[in-house]
Scaffold this active site. Structure first.
Site, PDB file in Angstrom:
ATOM      1  N   ASP A  63       0.833  -1.205   0.000  1.00  0.00           N
ATOM      2  CA  ASP A  63       0.000   0.000   0.000  1.00  0.00           C
ATOM      3  C   ASP A  63       0.868   1.256   0.000  1.00  0.00           C
ATOM      4  OD1 ASP A  63       0.907  -0.537   2.574  1.00  0.00           O
ATOM      5  OD2 ASP A  63      -1.081  -0.943   3.386  1.00  0.00           O
ATOM      6  N   ASN A 132      -7.935  -2.722  14.039  1.00  0.00           N
ATOM      7  CA  ASN A 132      -9.329  -2.907  13.618  1.00  0.00           C
ATOM      8  C   ASN A 132      -9.476  -4.085  12.658  1.00  0.00           C
ATOM      9  OD1 ASN A 132      -8.145  -1.927  11.330  1.00  0.00           O
ATOM     10  ND2 ASN A 132      -9.409  -0.082  11.155  1.00  0.00           N
ATOM     11  N   HIS A 134      -7.628  -4.580   9.930  1.00  0.00           N
ATOM     12  CA  HIS A 134      -7.264  -4.359   8.528  1.00  0.00           C
ATOM     13  C   HIS A 134      -6.014  -5.152   8.169  1.00  0.00           C
ATOM     14  CE1 HIS A 134      -4.746  -0.456   9.488  1.00  0.00           C
ATOM     15  NE2 HIS A 134      -3.933  -1.477   9.380  1.00  0.00           N
ATOM     16  N   GLU A 139      -9.801  -1.501   5.226  1.00  0.00           N
ATOM     17  CA  GLU A 139     -10.449  -1.190   6.492  1.00  0.00           C
ATOM     18  C   GLU A 139     -11.744  -2.000   6.620  1.00  0.00           C
ATOM     19  OE1 GLU A 139      -8.571   0.308   8.432  1.00  0.00           O
ATOM     20  OE2 GLU A 139      -8.001   2.348   7.854  1.00  0.00           O
TER      21      GLU A 139
HETATM   22  C1  F6R Z   1       1.428  -1.835   6.153  1.00  0.00           C
HETATM   23  C2  F6R Z   1       0.055  -2.246   6.211  1.00  0.00           C
HETATM   24  C3  F6R Z   1      -0.736  -2.293   7.461  1.00  0.00           C
HETATM   25  C4  F6R Z   1       0.045  -2.713   8.697  1.00  0.00           C
HETATM   26  C5  F6R Z   1      -0.847  -2.691   9.945  1.00  0.00           C
HETATM   27  C6  F6R Z   1      -0.070  -3.052  11.179  1.00  0.00           C
HETATM   28  O1  F6R Z   1       1.913  -1.922   4.821  1.00  0.00           O
HETATM   29  O2  F6R Z   1      -0.452  -2.555   5.205  1.00  0.00           O
HETATM   30  O3  F6R Z   1      -1.807  -3.187   7.304  1.00  0.00           O
HETATM   31  O4  F6R Z   1       0.569  -3.992   8.498  1.00  0.00           O
HETATM   32  O5  F6R Z   1      -1.397  -1.417  10.091  1.00  0.00           O
HETATM   33  O6  F6R Z   1       0.875  -2.063  11.415  1.00  0.00           O
HETATM   34  P1  F6R Z   1       1.977  -2.235  12.546  1.00  0.00           P
HETATM   35  O7  F6R Z   1       2.810  -3.390  12.119  1.00  0.00           O
HETATM   36  O8  F6R Z   1       2.752  -0.943  12.514  1.00  0.00           O
HETATM   37  O9  F6R Z   1       1.243  -2.470  13.813  1.00  0.00           O
END
Ligand code: F6R
Length: 255
Positions: A63, A132, A134, A139
């Protein structure tokens, strides 16, 4: 689904890096799906310690924010360049990140799915999970068969990512994210999860109903998922979750 439970976040890196190194040894031009955020950082650091030639590996980021200026240190293009491409010795020409600065981000998103298909699909997709539920920036409410597209970030996600920006208002409101359908086409999904704050959502994703209310629950429908979690993140998993659960002791992973 196989689940590795290890003592610490750094040990999640050792175990996941071992899996990735084995993939690249058997397929030097493997296509890796690259997550950003905190969870995969120990993976990239541990993978850099392996003596495996990464110059032919191809990479696709999960992303990117929409609207950050080119070269912004927290754009995922920059994070991937610093933490993955440079650290692991990847060829920058073989690493793609969705173009969040494109004049037409919707077209850029469609082009991204096409580029993944032209590369022959993703061999191993590294994933983290948001509080959440995702995965990537899909989301809650995202269709389980969604494609790479422009999405609006929830306030919860913007707050979680505010730690990387000077002020919470600086966190972009939109992103381009691989879709859940895109992610599900990867041949192997490698989910890395750390910390007690992820225990509840990890249990919901792996044991709860499969629903777009918890996007990561779609993983239950994939034929080849490996979860690498530290003990804190795995604390709420019921015994018997996954077909194989391996608890790795500290000494086995160098902690
Ligand atoms: C990152 C991404 C997000 C993260 C998620 C967890 O490329 O796509 O889905 O993997 O927000 O983030 P952390 O690892 O910082 O808790």
């Amino acid at each position: 689904m196989e689940i590795f439970v290890v003592p610490t976040a750094s040990a999640t890196g050792s175990v996941a890096a071992g899996i990735l190194a084995a993939v690249v040894r058997s397929k030097p031009d493997a296509v890796l799906g690259l997550a950003t955020g905190g969870s995969p950082l120990p993976v990239y650091r541990a993978l850099a310690e392996h003596s495996v030639e990464m110059g032919a590996v191809r990479g696709f980021a999960l992303d990117e924010y929409v609207g950050l200026p080119a070269g912004h240190p927290e754009s995922y293009a920059e994070v991937v360049r610093r933490e993955v491409t440079v650290r692991l010795g990847l060829d920058p020409a073989k690493v793609a990140v969705p173009d969040g600065g494109a004049p037409d981000p919707r077209q850029a998103a469609a082009n991204y799915d096409a580029a993944i298909a032209r590369a022959g699909g993703i061999d191993v997709q590294i994933l983290g999970i948001g509080h959440n539920g995702h995965i990537a920036f899909n989301e809650p409410g995202s269709a389980l068969d969604s494609r790479t597209r422009v999405e609006v970030l929830t306030e919860r996600t913007r707050q979680a990512n505010a730690r990387y920006f000077a002020s919470p208002e600086d966190v972009p409101t939109q992103c381009i994210t691989q879709g859940l359908g895109t992610i599900m086409e990867a041949r192997h999904l490698l989910l890395v999860v750390n910390g007690a704050d992820k225990a509840e959502i990890l249990a919901a994703a792996l044991q709860g109903p499969v629903s777009s209310d918890c996007p990561a629950s779609v993983l239950q429908r994939h034929a080849h998922v490996t979860v690498v979690a530290d003990e804190a993140a795995a604390a709420k998993l019921a015994p018997g979750t996954g077909e194989v659960t391996v608890r790795v002791a500290g000494a086995a992973v160098g902690v």
